[in-house]
Structure formats: structure tokens, C-alpha cells
Design a protein around this motif. Structure first.
Motif, mmCIF file in Angstrom:
data_model
loop_
_atom_site.group_PDB
_atom_site.id
_atom_site.type_symbol
_atom_site.label_atom_id
_atom_site.label_comp_id
_atom_site.label_asym_id
_atom_site.label_seq_id
_atom_site.Cartn_x
_atom_site.Cartn_y
_atom_site.Cartn_z
ATOM 1 N N ARG A 216 -2.118 7.650 5.407
ATOM 2 C CA ARG A 216 -2.461 6.264 5.657
ATOM 3 C C ARG A 216 -2.105 5.996 7.105
ATOM 4 O O ARG A 216 -0.936 5.977 7.480
ATOM 5 N N HIS A 217 -3.114 5.906 7.953
ATOM 6 C CA HIS A 217 -2.987 5.366 9.304
ATOM 7 C C HIS A 217 -2.237 6.229 10.313
ATOM 8 O O HIS A 217 -1.733 5.709 11.296
ATOM 9 N N SER B 104 -10.442 4.875 10.591
ATOM 10 C CA SER B 104 -9.445 4.204 9.750
ATOM 11 C C SER B 104 -8.381 3.701 10.714
ATOM 12 O O SER B 104 -8.306 4.177 11.832
ATOM 13 N N GLN C 222 -6.866 7.447 4.003
ATOM 14 C CA GLN C 222 -7.086 6.235 3.201
ATOM 15 C C GLN C 222 -7.674 5.198 4.143
ATOM 16 O O GLN C 222 -7.088 4.875 5.159
ATOM 17 N N PRO D 252 -9.217 1.376 4.705
ATOM 18 C CA PRO D 252 -9.441 0.033 4.168
ATOM 19 C C PRO D 252 -10.860 -0.479 4.444
ATOM 20 O O PRO D 252 -11.489 -1.063 3.571
ATOM 21 N N MET D 253 -11.366 -0.260 5.660
ATOM 22 C CA MET D 253 -12.701 -0.761 6.014
ATOM 23 C C MET D 253 -13.481 0.331 6.747
ATOM 24 O O MET D 253 -13.181 0.649 7.885
ATOM 25 N N ARG E 22 -12.060 0.285 -2.063
ATOM 26 C CA ARG E 22 -12.617 -1.042 -2.286
ATOM 27 C C ARG E 22 -14.043 -1.123 -1.776
ATOM 28 O O ARG E 22 -14.922 -1.684 -2.416
ATOM 29 N N GLU E 23 -14.288 -0.526 -0.603
ATOM 30 C CA GLU E 23 -15.623 -0.581 -0.013
ATOM 31 C C GLU E 23 -16.530 0.516 -0.559
ATOM 32 O O GLU E 23 -17.718 0.571 -0.234
ATOM 33 N N ALA F 250 -12.764 5.258 1.170
ATOM 34 C CA ALA F 250 -12.518 3.820 1.134
ATOM 35 C C ALA F 250 -12.808 3.348 -0.289
ATOM 36 O O ALA F 250 -13.963 3.312 -0.704
ATOM 37 N N TYR G 14 -6.458 -1.747 -5.181
ATOM 38 C CA TYR G 14 -7.172 -1.530 -3.929
ATOM 39 C C TYR G 14 -6.256 -1.884 -2.769
ATOM 40 O O TYR G 14 -5.491 -2.851 -2.850
ATOM 41 N N GLY G 15 -6.355 -1.163 -1.697
ATOM 42 C CA GLY G 15 -5.496 -1.430 -0.557
ATOM 43 C C GLY G 15 -4.262 -0.531 -0.556
ATOM 44 O O GLY G 15 -3.537 -0.470 0.413
ATOM 45 N N TRP G 16 -4.068 0.214 -1.643
ATOM 46 C CA TRP G 16 -2.922 1.118 -1.716
ATOM 47 C C TRP G 16 -3.367 2.568 -1.616
ATOM 48 O O TRP G 16 -2.604 3.469 -1.949
#
Lengths: 192, 282
Positions: free
Chosen positions: B106-107, B185, B123, B125-126, B208-209, B206, B45-47
């Protein structure tokens, strides 16, 4: 079991292609998509509608349909989805002969509007054309769509469905190998 | 060729179906977060597990995939995700924004305008834009249901009262379709205007979430602001040291241990294309 026709010839790529068309259809409401690699679905199932259910329905999605016992057996075997008698209890509805009342279907809750039904409606004709003018998310200015074979009072029911946003039912119109989607956010005016 | 022993795209068909249903509902309700069952992935998670799950459910053999991490095609995360899909889906990959049909990011949002037929997968994260203001999911769900976003406006107001401007440089909250507050994101606020009425489809995952959300094409995405304090995208006040661009988003790079630094484009494809055309012209 003797008369059962096959589902997708190659399920993984066929489901992906069908889903991609559906995603595009849902993202650009009213655009008509033609599907390829369709299953041999028994009458009265439109091949596009059958492909859509093979792509999305499974044991987790109760299905309601009025397409008759042969189609029910085919869907139960190939998609493995439970069939329900009550339209309000279904996550997918396949209407081949007439349309269930939109207001009676699961529309989700204000907090969880995604728990709403998707109605697959088989229609007599689906063309890009002068019948309706569609606006809303996914549409740059307007899309034109000509649909044949909808019940009277459809536009009023659709407007009522849109008025309860974020709750509401999403619609996929199918005929033959073509489909077009109308998410709950799409507004329809009669072009005239 | 896809790697033996894996289903096409790594995920099994049941999982793909579940994610596909979530994606369709996400597109039908722009900006609303749809829960989904995130599966274990061969990276933590986080990747980018959410983005990978979305890409794996959307991608087909004809797609051409581009993966960027902070705008760059050549960073560890981008390279390993690109290789992952080359292996498990056998798809072609590219570093050119214009040639890609699916861009997992990513971002960042690429500098050149995206077009119809492209899918941008973020991607995330939250996914919850309100989580720093209200940690209880049961409460944020209700706030979304009631479109009660006063808390966020108060946060922006407090920033202005304290600092004289809104002190958010990335992950700047947006309102989608005039209804749902959405976390873009953590893209820089500089990229926010690109989301508005973008011709490409934008999907957010997301892992993990365990949330998926989407912005359909040509949908309004408005960065929250006030009439007397309009939203302003922030950009370092310098040209790119490599290609000279004054429009692109810049990364600050430390070049020595004596305080030396330079600004370069964060979008590597944009920067190298500009350098190549400039060299060709000389």
C-alpha cells in the motif's frame, strides 16, 4: 462419455501453477515454460494447451477449436465452456491443425482492447534459439525463440496485429508440456 | 494448513479464473485498466481489497508473501493482510524484501531493487489518473483510447505557472510503454523512478473501482514532465534518525508536544537491516 480422460488431478493447485507459468510467460514474452501436473488430454490436444484452457476457460468464455469431436467433448466437460463455430466470436481459440487468420479474430475496441481473443496455437517445436529475435515490454534487451510449424506469412500477420495496438490478439504457443506467450506488444524479427 | 471451509486463497475458483483472465490481458496491454468483478472481502473497500483479490488469484503454496503499508511491515493493515493469507492459503510470510516472491504494497515500493521472479501487487484506491480533471468514465475511456492526455499536461503546466513547480508529491502520473497514462497508486513521486524498467512484474488492483492493470518487467514508465521542468523526485532533506540513510524515503514523525520531530525511513525492513549491519560492524 465412456472414453473421457480426466482433467487436472488436483484442480486448485494445478490451475494456480499453470496460471503462474502463463503470467510469467505473458510478462516475459518468448521465454519457454515447462508445465507440470498436466491433464491427460485426448489427441490432438497438447497437454500444455489443454491445461491452459482448464485454467482459464469457463462458461463465460466462448471457445473455438479445430481439434475434433473428442477434444471438443473433453473441453466442454472439463472446462464447461461453450463452443462456437465462428473464430471471430470466440474469446479463446485452440488451433491444433493450422492457424486461423489473425485479422478475423476479435481484437477488442480502442476503448476496450482487453475484450480481445487469446489464440492458443499448437506448434511442432518451441525452443530458446536462433529463429526469432523478440523485443518489446517484458524483455530486457532481446529474447531468442525458435518456433517450428508456423504457417508461411505468420510474421507479416503478426506485424499487422501489432500495428493496431492497443487492439490486437494475444498468442500462446504450445507444444507438449511447454508454452511461450506472445502478447500483442511483442515485435518479432528474423534473427539472421 | 489452510483454514477449513475456505477454498485455497479465500476466493472461489470461478472468481480466480475471471481475475486471472483480466490479469493476463492487463499484462498484454501495459497500463490499460481492465474491469473485473470485485468480490466482497472480509474487510471493507479502502483496506486493500483489490490488492488482496489480485494476490489471492496469483498466490500458490510455494510463495512467500510480504505485505507493507506505507513501507512498514508492522502496521495494522499489513499485519492483518499477512495473517489473512497465512490463514486462507497457508503460505509462508516474511518481512524481508529479498526473500519474498509476492509483495503486496500500500503506497510504497521497497527501497532495495526488486528482481525477476518477484511480483509486486499494489493496492489502488483510484485507478483513473484523470478522475480529478474529468469525472465521467465514458470520457476518460475515450481519452485513453485516443491517448489524449492534453488535460493532464495542462494541469502540470498550471501548477508550474502558479507554484513554479509541479505540485504533486504523490500519485504522480506516469506514461507506461509510451502509450497509456497510468496512476501509480498513491506512491510518493520519490518512488516513481523505481517503476521504470523494473525487473519484477507489477500488478495493480483497485477493489472499489473494480479495475486491474499491470506493468510488465523492463517496461518504460515515464513520469510526465516538460523539457524545461524535468521531473524531480522529492525527498525530505535529512538523514534517517535511526539508520542514517540519505537515500531512502523518509517519514516525518512527531515525537513530543513541543514541536519535536524526527525523520525515519518509511521502509522498516530496509531501516532495520541497515541498523543491524551497523551494529554488527561496531
Amino acid at each position: 462419455m465412456s472414453g473421457l480422460t480426466p482433467g487436472f488431478a488436483d484442480p486448485v493447485p494445478a490451475a494456480q501453477a499453470c496460471f503462474r507459468a502463463l503470467l510469467e510467460a505473458m510478462a516475459r514474452p518468448g521465454r519457454v515454460h515447462r508445465l507440470a501436473g498436466l491433464p491427460e488430454a485426448p489427441a490432438p490436444l497438447a497437454p500444455a494447451a489443454a491445461a491452459m484452457l482448464l485454467t482459464l476457460a469457463d462458461a463465460e468464455t466462448p471457445l473455438w477449436t479445430d481439434a475434433g469431436p473428442v477434444a471438443e467433448e473433453w473441453l466442454r466437460f472439463h472446462a464447461g465452456c461453450p463452443l462456437v463455430a465462428e473464430p471471430g466470436a470466440a474469446s479463446f481459440l485452440l488451433a491444433a491443425c493450422g492457424m486461423p487468420e489473425l485479422a478475423a479474430l476479435e481484437a477488442g475496441t480502442e476503448e476496450e482492447p482487453h475484450r480481445s481473443a487469446t489464440l492458443v496455437l499448437q506448434v511442432a517445436g518451441l525452443e530458446r534459439g536462433a529463429g526469432w529475435r523478440l523485443t518489446g515490454p517484458g524483455i530486457e534487451t532481446e529474447h531468442l525463440l525458435e518456433v517450428e510449424g508456423l504457417p508461411r506469412g505468420f510474421l507479416a500477420a503478426w506485424a499487422a496485429n501489432g500495428a493496431r495496438f492497443p487492439r490486437g490478439v494475444d498468442l500462446v504457443l504450445c507444444t507438449g508440456d511447454r508454452l511461450a506467450a506472445l502478447p500483442r506488444t511483442t515485435r518479432i524479427e528474423e534473427a539472421g | 494448513m489452510t483454514a477449513l471451509g475456505y477454498n485455497f486463497g479465500y476466493l472461489d475458483e470461478n472468481t480466480k479464473r475471471m481475475i486471472r483472465r483480466a490479469l493476463l490481458k492487463a499484462v498484454a496491454i501495459p497500463g490499460h485498466q481492465v474491469p473485473f468483478g470485485a468480490r466482497e472481502m472480509p474487510l471493507p473497500y479502502g483496506w486493500g481489497t483489490g490488492g488482496i483479490a489480485v494476490t489471492a488469484s496469483v498466490i500458490g503454496a510455494d510463495d512467500r508473501l510480504k505485505v507493507i503499508d506505507q513501507g512498514a511491515d508492522d502496521t495494522t493493515n499489513a499485519v492483518s493482510i499477512r495473517r489473512f493469507f497465512a490463514k486462507v492459503a497457508g503460505v509462508e510470510t516474511t518481512e524481508r524484501t529479498g526473500e519474498a516472491t509476492i509483495i503486496q504494497t500500500r503506497h510504497r515500493i521497497p527501497e532495495i531493487a526488486l528482481r525477476e521472479g518477484q511480483v509486486l501487487v499494489y493496492q489502488v484506491p483510484m485507478p483513473e489518473p484523470l478522475f480529478r480533471l474529468e469525472p465521467r468514465v465514458s470520457e476518460t475511456k475515450r481519452m485513453h483510447a485516443l491517448a489524449d492526455y492534453g488535460l493532464m499536461h495542462v494541469k502540470l503546466y498550471e501548477d508550474i505557472a502558479r507554484h513554479g513547480h509541479v505540485a504533486i508529491s504523490y500519485n504522480y502520473p506516469v506514461l507506461v510503454g509510451g502509450r497509456y497514462l497510468m496512476s501509480p497508486s498513491p506512491i510518493p513521486a520519490f518512488d516513481n523512478p523505481k517503476m521504470d524498467r523494473m525487473p519484477a512484474l507489477q500488478l495493480f488492483g483497485a477493489g472499489r473501482e473494480k479495475r486491474i492493470y499491470a506493468v510488465p518487467p523492463y517496461t518504460s514508465v515515464r513520469s510526465l514532465d516538460f523539457e524545461d521542468h524535468p521531473f524531480r523526485p522529492v525527498r525530505a532533506d535529512a538523514p534517517c534518525a535511526l539508520c542514517g540513510s540519505r537515500e531512502s524515503y523518509l517519514d516525518e514523525v512527531v515525537v513530543d508536544d513541543r514541536g519535536g520531530r524526527m525523520f525515519v525511513c518509511s521502509d522498516t525492513d530496509y531501516c532495520s537491516t541497515r541498523q543491524a549491519t551497523r551494529e554488527a560492524a561496531e
